[in-house]
Write a protein that holds these residues in place. Structure first.
Motif, PDB file in Angstrom:
ATOM      1  N   LYS A 264       0.833  -1.192   0.000  1.00  0.00           N
ATOM      2  CA  LYS A 264       0.000   0.000   0.000  1.00  0.00           C
ATOM      3  C   LYS A 264       0.878   1.256   0.000  1.00  0.00           C
ATOM      4  CE  LYS A 264      -3.963  -2.057   2.388  1.00  0.00           C
ATOM      5  NZ  LYS A 264      -4.858  -1.988   3.567  1.00  0.00           N
ATOM      6  N   LYS A 265       0.393   2.259  -0.703  1.00  0.00           N
ATOM      7  CA  LYS A 265       1.124   3.516  -0.799  1.00  0.00           C
ATOM      8  C   LYS A 265       1.304   4.141   0.593  1.00  0.00           C
ATOM      9  CE  LYS A 265       0.851   8.038  -3.076  1.00  0.00           C
ATOM     10  NZ  LYS A 265       0.035   8.890  -3.975  1.00  0.00           N
ATOM     11  N   LYS A 266       0.293   3.986   1.440  1.00  0.00           N
ATOM     12  CA  LYS A 266       0.355   4.549   2.787  1.00  0.00           C
ATOM     13  C   LYS A 266       1.507   3.956   3.578  1.00  0.00           C
ATOM     14  CE  LYS A 266      -2.513   5.230   6.918  1.00  0.00           C
ATOM     15  NZ  LYS A 266      -3.841   4.961   7.539  1.00  0.00           N
ATOM     16  N   THR A 267       1.736   2.643   3.417  1.00  0.00           N
ATOM     17  CA  THR A 267       2.828   1.965   4.125  1.00  0.00           C
ATOM     18  C   THR A 267       4.187   2.493   3.674  1.00  0.00           C
ATOM     19  OG1 THR A 267       1.470  -0.022   4.301  1.00  0.00           O
ATOM     20  CG2 THR A 267       3.840  -0.272   4.642  1.00  0.00           C
ATOM     21  N   TYR A 269       4.760   5.380   2.276  1.00  0.00           N
ATOM     22  CA  TYR A 269       4.888   6.783   2.673  1.00  0.00           C
ATOM     23  C   TYR A 269       5.347   6.899   4.134  1.00  0.00           C
ATOM     24  CZ  TYR A 269       3.869  11.776   2.835  1.00  0.00           C
ATOM     25  OH  TYR A 269       3.982  13.142   2.954  1.00  0.00           O
ATOM     26  N   SER A 270       4.815   6.021   4.975  1.00  0.00           N
ATOM     27  CA  SER A 270       5.232   6.019   6.382  1.00  0.00           C
ATOM     28  C   SER A 270       6.710   5.693   6.512  1.00  0.00           C
ATOM     29  CB  SER A 270       4.400   5.001   7.178  1.00  0.00           C
ATOM     30  OG  SER A 270       3.040   5.356   7.180  1.00  0.00           O
TER      31      SER A 270
END
Length: 286
Positions: A264-267, A269-270
């Motif tokens: 996931k992009k969110k992962t 990005y974190s």
């Protein structure tokens, strides 16, 4: 096509010497005007003026279809903006010829054309292509084939014949197919046109000692593997670092890396915030 070339007031040509041989063969007397990537912008005003005066202007390319990785795109845009009719005349197209005889999926495909000159930009494009399920189509100059095979195999994988995914390469200009794969009745075969089928790994070996003639149309089968290997944190960090060092913003780098992985992009990005933002602040404080 011959009727148009004979009736036109002028013919725009990539190489007037090359096109002159064709016109001489068909006894066409229409004057030629050079029109190539180095003088497109300079010629546009002159060509537009002649078109507005009512002249018929024909555009031909040395090989392939004008406007498809060849001069013509900008001229077509200008004509459309000026409400000047643009009439295409169907002719040979290298990537459609290769695709139709490839045996790969033709339902959906992505025409990439020539890769960028910059190494970082090439890698970005290949990463994006490796994650797509559609057939990927590239144009490759013969002297750049070794570079393409080396860089693409690092991203796509060598893909030996026994593996679930087989990335297939096609050269419609030079490599001889053992079983004739030419389209029946084709009138537009290049002097060196032929097919070669294999994987990225076998292609590197096959062309390590020889260079094909003519520009290459290269097709790679879409990624049909549903179980994509999850990259490690260090792999993600290395990819992000390389993109950021090449001038991409943090968000842009995250987007590009996310396109080439199942994560996931969110992962991602974190991870980017943890690895790079804090480091940047620490460096600034020093």
């Amino acid at each position: 096509a011959l009727r148009v070339l004979k009736s036109a007031d002028v013919i725009l040509s990539e190489d007037t010497r090359h096109s002159g041989k064709l016109l001489h063969y068909y006894n066409i007397k229409t004057p030629l005007l050079s029109y190539h990537k180095y003088n497109e912008s300079q010629r546009e005003h002159t060509v537009l003026k002649r078109l507005k005066q009512g002249e018929i202007v024909a555009l031909i390319s040395d090989a392939g279809m004008p406007g498809i990785s060849d001069p013509g795109t900008e001229l077509a845009k200008i004509c459309v903006d000026e409400n000047i009719p643009v009439i295409p005349i169907p002719g040979p197209s290298a990537f459609l010829t290769a695709l139709s005889a490839s045996g790969l999926s033709t339902d959906e495909f992505t025409f990439v054309g020539f890769l960028p000159k910059h190494a970082g930009s090439r890698k970005e494009r290949l990463i994006a292509s490796a994650s797509e399920t559609t057939t990927q189509i590239f144009y490759v100059p013969p002297h750049k084939l070794g570079q393409f095979l080396e860089e693409s195999s690092l991203i796509f994988g060598d893909s030996s014949l026994g593996e679930e995914i087989q990335y297939k390469i096609w050269n419609v200009r030079f490599i001889v197919a053992e079983k004739s794969s030419f389209l029946g009745g084709s009138l537009f075969l290049d002097a060196y046109e032929s097919f070669w089928r294999g994987t990225l790994g076998t292609a590197k070996e096959a062309f390590s000692t020889r260079q094909p003639k003519g520009e290459i149309t290269l097709l790679i089968e879409g990624n049909s593997n549903s179980s994509v290997e999850t990259p490690s944190e260090s792999q993600l960090e290395n990819d992000l670092r390389e993109l950021i060092s090449n001038g991409h913003s943090l968000s842009s780098a995250v987007k590009l890396v996310a396109e080439g992985t199942s994560m996931k992009k969110k992962t991602i990005y974190s991870l980017a915030l943890r690895k790079f933002v804090k480091k940047t602040k620490a460096d600034d404080s020093d």
